[in-house]
Design a protein around this motif. Structure first.
Motif, PDB file in Angstrom:
ATOM      1  N   ASP A  51      11.425  27.205 -18.125  1.00 27.50           N
ATOM      2  CA  ASP A  51      10.184  26.613 -17.624  1.00 27.50           C
ATOM      3  C   ASP A  51       9.971  27.020 -16.173  1.00 27.50           C
ATOM      4  O   ASP A  51      10.900  27.450 -15.476  1.00 27.50           O
ATOM      5  N   ARG A  52       8.748  26.842 -15.709  1.00 31.12           N
ATOM      6  CA  ARG A  52       8.423  27.149 -14.313  1.00 31.12           C
ATOM      7  C   ARG A  52       7.773  25.938 -13.667  1.00 31.12           C
ATOM      8  O   ARG A  52       7.023  25.202 -14.313  1.00 31.12           O
ATOM      9  N   VAL A  53       8.101  25.734 -12.412  1.00 32.18           N
ATOM     10  CA  VAL A  53       7.499  24.654 -11.639  1.00 32.18           C
ATOM     11  C   VAL A  53       6.878  25.261 -10.387  1.00 32.18           C
ATOM     12  O   VAL A  53       7.337  26.287  -9.883  1.00 32.18           O
ATOM     13  N   ARG A  54       5.842  24.617  -9.902  1.00 32.28           N
ATOM     14  CA  ARG A  54       5.147  25.112  -8.714  1.00 32.28           C
ATOM     15  C   ARG A  54       5.163  24.063  -7.618  1.00 32.28           C
ATOM     16  O   ARG A  54       5.023  22.861  -7.876  1.00 32.28           O
ATOM     17  N   VAL A  55       5.327  24.540  -6.402  1.00 32.41           N
ATOM     18  CA  VAL A  55       5.140  23.742  -5.191  1.00 32.41           C
ATOM     19  C   VAL A  55       4.111  24.508  -4.372  1.00 32.41           C
ATOM     20  O   VAL A  55       4.439  25.455  -3.651  1.00 32.41           O
TER      21      VAL A  55
ATOM     22  N   GLU B 270       6.680  29.315  -6.660  1.00 32.85           N
ATOM     23  CA  GLU B 270       6.998  29.098  -8.068  1.00 32.85           C
ATOM     24  C   GLU B 270       8.490  29.269  -8.298  1.00 32.85           C
ATOM     25  O   GLU B 270       9.110  30.207  -7.786  1.00 32.85           O
ATOM     26  N   ALA B 271       9.060  28.350  -9.070  1.00 34.11           N
ATOM     27  CA  ALA B 271      10.488  28.396  -9.397  1.00 34.11           C
ATOM     28  C   ALA B 271      10.680  28.491 -10.897  1.00 34.11           C
ATOM     29  O   ALA B 271       9.950  27.877 -11.678  1.00 34.11           O
ATOM     30  N   GLU B 272      11.688  29.254 -11.288  1.00 30.35           N
ATOM     31  CA  GLU B 272      12.153  29.283 -12.663  1.00 30.35           C
ATOM     32  C   GLU B 272      13.265  28.257 -12.823  1.00 30.35           C
ATOM     33  O   GLU B 272      14.124  28.120 -11.945  1.00 30.35           O
TER      34      GLU B 272
ATOM     35  N   ALA C  41      19.098  24.235 -12.214  1.00 26.82           N
ATOM     36  CA  ALA C  41      18.886  24.826 -10.892  1.00 26.82           C
ATOM     37  C   ALA C  41      17.454  25.333 -10.835  1.00 26.82           C
ATOM     38  O   ALA C  41      16.830  25.623 -11.871  1.00 26.82           O
ATOM     39  N   TYR C  42      16.919  25.461  -9.620  1.00 24.34           N
ATOM     40  CA  TYR C  42      15.548  25.927  -9.409  1.00 24.34           C
ATOM     41  C   TYR C  42      15.598  27.217  -8.585  1.00 24.34           C
ATOM     42  O   TYR C  42      16.019  27.195  -7.422  1.00 24.34           O
ATOM     43  N   TRP C  43      15.168  28.329  -9.187  1.00 21.99           N
ATOM     44  CA  TRP C  43      15.229  29.645  -8.557  1.00 21.99           C
ATOM     45  C   TRP C  43      13.827  30.065  -8.133  1.00 21.99           C
ATOM     46  O   TRP C  43      12.981  30.410  -8.948  1.00 21.99           O
ATOM     47  N   PHE C  44      13.574  29.998  -6.804  1.00 16.89           N
ATOM     48  CA  PHE C  44      12.306  30.428  -6.224  1.00 16.89           C
ATOM     49  C   PHE C  44      12.439  31.907  -5.866  1.00 16.89           C
ATOM     50  O   PHE C  44      12.809  32.260  -4.738  1.00 16.89           O
ATOM     51  N   SER C  45      12.154  32.776  -6.830  1.00 14.95           N
ATOM     52  CA  SER C  45      12.424  34.199  -6.631  1.00 14.95           C
ATOM     53  C   SER C  45      11.585  34.796  -5.506  1.00 14.95           C
ATOM     54  O   SER C  45      12.072  35.636  -4.741  1.00 14.95           O
ATOM     55  N   GLY C  46      10.325  34.374  -5.400  1.00 13.25           N
ATOM     56  CA  GLY C  46       9.466  34.942  -4.368  1.00 13.25           C
ATOM     57  C   GLY C  46       9.938  34.631  -2.962  1.00 13.25           C
ATOM     58  O   GLY C  46       9.711  35.412  -2.034  1.00 13.25           O
ATOM     59  N   ALA C  47      10.592  33.494  -2.805  1.00 13.89           N
ATOM     60  CA  ALA C  47      11.113  33.088  -1.498  1.00 13.89           C
ATOM     61  C   ALA C  47      12.596  33.406  -1.341  1.00 13.89           C
ATOM     62  O   ALA C  47      13.162  33.188  -0.274  1.00 13.89           O
ATOM     63  N   GLU C  48      13.232  33.904  -2.414  1.00 13.77           N
ATOM     64  CA  GLU C  48      14.675  34.156  -2.443  1.00 13.77           C
ATOM     65  C   GLU C  48      15.458  32.906  -2.015  1.00 13.77           C
ATOM     66  O   GLU C  48      16.293  32.925  -1.117  1.00 13.77           O
ATOM     67  N   ILE C  49      15.166  31.804  -2.711  1.00 12.98           N
ATOM     68  CA  ILE C  49      15.831  30.522  -2.481  1.00 12.98           C
ATOM     69  C   ILE C  49      16.233  29.955  -3.832  1.00 12.98           C
ATOM     70  O   ILE C  49      15.438  29.951  -4.771  1.00 12.98           O
ATOM     71  N   VAL C  50      17.469  29.478  -3.938  1.00 15.16           N
ATOM     72  CA  VAL C  50      17.905  28.801  -5.151  1.00 15.16           C
ATOM     73  C   VAL C  50      18.476  27.440  -4.778  1.00 15.16           C
ATOM     74  O   VAL C  50      19.247  27.314  -3.822  1.00 15.16           O
TER      75      VAL C  50
END
Length: 256
Positions: free
Chosen positions: A98-102, A106-108, A121-130
């Motif tokens: 699933d994906r969530v948005r802030v 966007e996080a996977e 876990a929440y992986w914000f790929s565009g921000a390179e933050i997990v």
């Protein structure tokens, strides 16, 4: 890369509170709410408006402050589908993929069981933050509670695909005890020696080493290094089967 602002702070005795904010839209999420007062204080200090709460797992020291913070902010609550019984009033429940948005961030969602069955876990790929919760810590990993240790090893392997620059936010500050164990397991690792010294300096200065980065963790975290011959020798498993080495390391840490 997507821009993201973060704020970390201590909750309870050793929980890490985190806010992540999309500067373009002003949307802001808390990752878990171990305790309400520090989260509300961080919001007041930053002037950020909380729009979301993202839960990593159901344990009380990660969700205890949610009701008070929701009453104060009206934030939308997202929780793992497998934690539905413990978090019955969420606005949304998520599972693997699933994906969530802030805002525009966007996080996977990754299901990362091992510490407990419902962990994500929440992986914000565009921000390179997990946001790794209690799966992956600076220099350590979570305690196995509801699964065989092999399950946690498989979850940790998910993080191996992440770029070295990825910021890793964990749910607790256990860095000093983790560093001591890591040095016992791999005393000749120069990068680890430097990291342990950095942890001691941070403690003396009232700081903590969260976030870490995947590059640093790959070089220093024994639980991500179970394929290394030095770690296999440390647990008397010269065959080097990484799963067996991880299981032995986790059992040793439990006794350490």
């Amino acid at each position: 890369m997507s821009a993201a602002e973060t704020r970390t702070f201590l909750c309870r005795s050793d929980n890490i509170g985190v806010l992540i904010r999309d500067p373009r839209t002003g949307a802001c999420a808390a990752i878990d709410v171990p305790e309400a007062a520090p989260v509300l204080r961080a919001l007041d200090e930053t002037g950020w408006r909380l729009t979301d709460i993202l839960v990593t797992h159901r344990h009380g020291d990660h969700i205890e402050g949610i009701p008070e913070v929701r009453r104060a902010t009206g934030a939308r609550l997202t929780a793992p589908e497998k934690a539905r019984e413990a978090v019955p009033d969420a606005d949304a429940y998520v599972r693997e993929g699933d994906r969530v948005r802030v805002g525009d961030l966007e996080a996977e969602v990754w299901e990362t069981p091992g510490h407990c069955l419902d962990h994500v876990a929440y992986w914000f790929s565009g921000a390179e933050i997990v946001f790794a919760g209690d799966t992956l810590f600076t220099l350590g990993c979570g305690r196995v509670m509801e699964s065989p240790p092999e399950t946690l090893w498989r979850s940790l392997q998910r993080f191996e695909v992440l770029p070295d620059a990825t910021q890793v936010f964990s749910g607790h500050d256990y860095v000093i005890s983790n560093a001591r164990f890591a040095l016992a397991a791999e005393p000749d690792n120069a990068a680890l020696q430097a990291r342990a010294a950095e942890a001691e300096r941070a403690k003396a200065e009232g700081r903590f080493l969260v976030p870490s980065t995947m590059g640093v963790e790959r070089d220093t975290n024994p639980f991500l290094r179970a394929r290394e011959p030095a770690l296999a020798r440390a647990v008397d498993l010269p065959s080097g089967d990484s799963t067996a080495v991880f299981v032995a390391l986790r059992a040793w840490k439990n006794r350490f």
